[in-house]
Structure formats: C-alpha cells, structure tokens
Write a protein that holds these residues in place. Sequence first.
Motif, short mmCIF file in Angstrom:
data_model
loop_
_atom_site.label_atom_id
_atom_site.label_comp_id
_atom_site.label_asym_id
_atom_site.label_seq_id
_atom_site.Cartn_x
_atom_site.Cartn_y
_atom_site.Cartn_z
N PHE A 180 0.35 4.01 -2.89
CA PHE A 180 0.24 5.39 -2.33
C PHE A 180 1.12 6.43 -3.14
O PHE A 180 0.64 7.37 -3.83
CB PHE A 180 0.76 5.62 -0.82
N PHE A 181 2.44 6.08 -3.36
CA PHE A 181 3.17 6.88 -4.20
C PHE A 181 2.92 6.85 -5.67
O PHE A 181 3.05 7.90 -6.26
CB PHE A 181 4.78 6.68 -3.81
N VAL A 182 2.60 5.63 -6.13
CA VAL A 182 2.29 5.57 -7.45
C VAL A 182 0.95 6.36 -7.85
O VAL A 182 0.96 6.98 -8.94
CB VAL A 182 1.95 4.24 -8.03
N ASN A 183 -0.15 6.64 -7.07
CA ASN A 183 -1.29 7.13 -7.16
C ASN A 183 -1.18 8.70 -6.70
O ASN A 183 -2.32 9.20 -6.80
CB ASN A 183 -2.28 6.43 -6.23
N LEU A 184 -0.22 9.09 -6.20
CA LEU A 184 0.02 10.59 -5.83
C LEU A 184 -0.37 11.62 -7.11
O LEU A 184 -0.86 12.56 -7.07
CB LEU A 184 1.26 10.92 -5.39
N GLY A 185 0.04 10.96 -8.35
CA GLY A 185 -0.06 11.95 -9.66
C GLY A 185 -1.49 11.66 -9.94
O GLY A 185 -2.02 12.75 -10.85
N ALA B 52 -4.87 8.75 -3.66
CA ALA B 52 -3.87 8.50 -2.66
C ALA B 52 -4.51 8.14 -1.29
O ALA B 52 -3.89 7.51 -0.48
CB ALA B 52 -2.83 9.54 -2.47
N THR C 104 0.72 -1.15 -0.26
CA THR C 104 -0.06 -0.01 0.03
C THR C 104 0.72 1.14 -0.05
O THR C 104 0.48 2.17 -0.76
CB THR C 104 -0.94 -0.05 0.97
N LEU C 105 1.87 1.20 0.46
CA LEU C 105 2.83 2.36 0.52
C LEU C 105 3.48 2.63 -0.80
O LEU C 105 3.35 3.87 -1.19
CB LEU C 105 4.07 2.19 1.55
N ILE C 106 3.73 1.60 -1.62
CA ILE C 106 4.11 1.64 -3.17
C ILE C 106 3.13 2.35 -3.78
O ILE C 106 3.17 3.21 -4.52
CB ILE C 106 4.62 0.38 -3.35
#
Length: 110
Positions: free
Chosen positions: A33-38, A44, A29-31
């Motif tokens: 999260f950063f992938v979906n920030l954009g 996110a 989920t951490l990975i």
Amino acid sequence: MKLFEIIDGLLAGAVYLFWAIALIGIPMTLILFFVNLGMGFASAMVFVAAFLLSIAVTLLLLPAKLAKGKLADQKKRVTAGCVLLVLAAAIMGITYFACGGFPAMNLIFV
C-alpha cells in the motif's frame, strides 16, 4: 477406509496453509500500500482491498484452538469475516470500473 482419512488430513492441512498465507498477506499488503501511494489512489485502493481480504480470510479460517477473547465466538468471527470480504469485493469492483480496468501497480515482491 484409510484413503478417506488421508484425504481428510490433506484438506485440514490445506486449510491451515491457506490461513497462514492470509496471515502473511496482512503485513505484505500494508507494505505494498505504501509503496503504491506514489502511483495513484487507485493503485493504493487495490491494496486496501487486498488487506481487507487477508483479514477476512484470516478470520474465516482461524483455527478454533487459537481463537481467544473476542475471537472465540465463531458466529461473530464469521460475520465480521463475511462483511470484510464483501467490502473488499466492493472496493475492487469500484476501482475496476472507475479506472476501466485494474490500475498499474508497483509489485516489489514479484
């Protein structure tokens, strides 16, 4: 009877399996999260809620043999897990109603 012992063993094994899945879900989920920030704040936040859910399930299903230090007290562990579970549900509910549904997400593991 032997049948009940087998069923009890299968249920105990299922608890360990669910705990392991929740443990693996924490870094995933951490990975995500950063992938979906954009893709936006709402996408996110879905993974913030999933992160909290993974931690909550990990705390709630943590085997007593592995609990050491601050995690050894089962009452505190269950209380923290329940609080995180409610917080995860609140974040998902707020995100769902604020967006009129679940937002578009980038799921790199599918």
